[in-house]
Design a protein around this motif. Structure first.
Motif, short mmCIF file in Angstrom:
data_model
loop_
_atom_site.label_atom_id
_atom_site.label_comp_id
_atom_site.label_asym_id
_atom_site.label_seq_id
_atom_site.Cartn_x
_atom_site.Cartn_y
_atom_site.Cartn_z
N ASP A 1 0.88 -1.18 0.00
CA ASP A 1 0.00 0.00 0.00
C ASP A 1 0.92 1.23 0.00
O ASP A 1 1.68 1.44 0.95
CB ASP A 1 -0.89 -0.05 1.25
N SER B 1 -2.89 2.03 -4.20
CA SER B 1 -2.52 3.38 -3.76
C SER B 1 -3.66 4.36 -3.99
O SER B 1 -4.36 4.31 -5.00
CB SER B 1 -1.29 3.86 -4.53
N PRO C 1 -3.00 7.93 -4.05
CA PRO C 1 -1.96 8.95 -3.90
C PRO C 1 -2.56 10.36 -3.89
O PRO C 1 -3.74 10.52 -4.19
CB PRO C 1 -1.12 8.74 -5.17
#
Ligand code: GLN
Length: 300
Positions: A134, A203, A205
Motif C-alpha cells: 500500500d 494506492s 496517492p
C-alpha cells in the motif's frame, strides 16, 4: 430567534439543557457556518458527548446534559462551526467496518476508497500467500482492510510521513493487525523498498491539481494534510512514479489498483499503457465518477 452558543442568556443556560433543544440550536449554528448536512453532524457530535450510538439518540432527546457534557458540547459545536472536520472532532472514522483514529496528519478516509479496498480484498483472497504493498498508507485504511481479508498475505505499507505511520501503526494495533503489516517510512518516488515480486499494489496517492486545492471544501483545504492532496500541476505527479517505477515490481499475474481524481482515469490509463501495463477495468464511484483503475503489468 437565533442565538450563538456564547450568546445564550444566562437565565436559560442555568436551566436544564435538554438534548433535543441543544441539537436544534446546533443545527442552526452549523447551517449558518456553511457546514453540509448540519443535522447529521450535530447528531454525531451529540452521540459522541453522550457516549452513545447515533440511532440511540432518538431515545435520549428528553435527557439533560451535565455541566461537563454541556461544556464539551459547546466546544465541539464551536469547533465544527469553524469547519474542523467532524472526524477530527470525534477522533475516528469507520472504514470497511474498521474503526480508525484520524488526525491532521492523515487524509480522512473517504467512501470511494472503500471501493478500492473491496476490489483489492477480492483479488488478495484469490491468491495463496500474496505480497501486497500500500503506497501512501496515511491512516492505514487500505492496508488494514486488506490484511484482515488476507490472513496469509504479507502486507507492506509505506508513507513519507512519520506522523502518519505512527497513527497507521496504532490503527493496525487497535484492530488486532499490527503483526500483519510492515510499515516503511520512505518517499515512494525513491523507488520500491520491497525486493520480492509483488502480487498487489494499491494506492490512493495525492491527486488534486495544486491550483484546485484552494477551491476545495474548507474542511479538506484547511485540515486534510496538503501532502496527501497535492498531486502537482496536473494532479498526476504520483501516477508517473507509480507506473514508471512500480509496475515492474509486480508478478506477471499481479495487479496495480489506483484511486484517481475526477477526470483522471483516462490519463492514468495512458500512463499505465506507456509503461507496458494493461488496463483491465475502471470502476466508478457512487457519483458515477471513474474512480479506480485496475491494471496488470503486462498482457495477462
Ligand atoms: N479524495 C480526496 C478529495 O477529493 C483527495 C484524495 C487524494 O488526493 N488522494 O478530497
Amino acid at each position: 430567534m437565533r442565538f450563538w452558543l456564547h450568546e445564550i442568556p444566562l437565565s436559560s443556560q442555568s436551566l436544564s439543557v435538554r438534548v433535543a433543544e441543544e441539537l436544534h440550536k446546533a443545527v442552526i449554528i452549523l447551517e449558518d457556518s456553511g457546514v453540509e448536512s448540519a443535522a447529521v453532524n450535530a447528531q454525531w457530535l451529540m452521540a459522541h458527548v453522550l457516549g452513545c450510538n447515533r440511532p440511540e439518540l432518538g431515545f435520549r432527546q428528553g435527557s439533560t446534559l451535565t455541566a461537563e457534557q454541556k461544556s464539551q458540547w459547546n466546544q465541539l459545536v464551536a469547533e465544527r462551526a469553524r469547519r474542523i472536520p467532524l472526524q477530527h472532532l470525534i477522533g475516528s472514522v469507520e472504514f470497511c467496518g474498521f474503526e480508525l483514529v484520524v488526525n491532521k496528519h492523515v487524509l480522512v478516509p473517504r467512501p470511494e476508497t472503500e471501493i478500492l479496498a473491496e476490489e483489492a480484498c477480492k483479488f488478495a483472497k484469490m491468491r495463496e500467500s500474496p505480497v501486497i504493498l500500500d503506497i501512501g498508507t496515511g491512516s492505514g485504511c487500505l492496508a488494514i482492510a486488506i490484511a484482515a481479508q488476507s490472513p496469509k498475505g504479507a502486507v507492506h505499507a509505506l508513507d513519507i510521513s512519520q506522523e502518519a505511520l505512527k497513527l497507521a501503526q496504532g490503527n493496525a494495533n487497535r484492530n488486532g493487525l499490527s503483526e500483519r503489516i510492515i510499515f516503511h517510512e520512505t518517499d515512494m518516488r525513491e523507488g520500491c523498498p520491497i525486493e520480492e515480486a509483488l502480487d498487489l499494489i494499491v494506492s490512493n496517492p495525492p491527486y488534486i491539481p495544486t491550483a484546485e486545492i484552494d477551491t476545495l471544501q474548507e474542511e479538506v483545504r484547511e485540515h486534510d494534510p496538503r501532502l496527501a492532496l497535492d498531486g502537482g500541476e496536473d494532479g498526476l505527479d504520483y501516477y508517473h512514479s507509480l507506473t514508471m517505477n512500480y509496475l515492474r515490481h509486480l508478478k506477471p499475474q499481479g495487479r496495480l489498483m489506483l484511486e484517481v481524481g475526477d477526470g483522471q482515469a483516462q490519463k492514468v490509463s495512458d500512463l499505465i499503457i506507456k509503461y507496458g501495463g494493461c488496463v483491465l477495468d475502471i470502476l466508478s464511484d457512487l457519483n458515477n465518477v471513474e474512480r479506480i483503475v485496475v491494471a496488470s503489468p503486462g498482457n495477462s
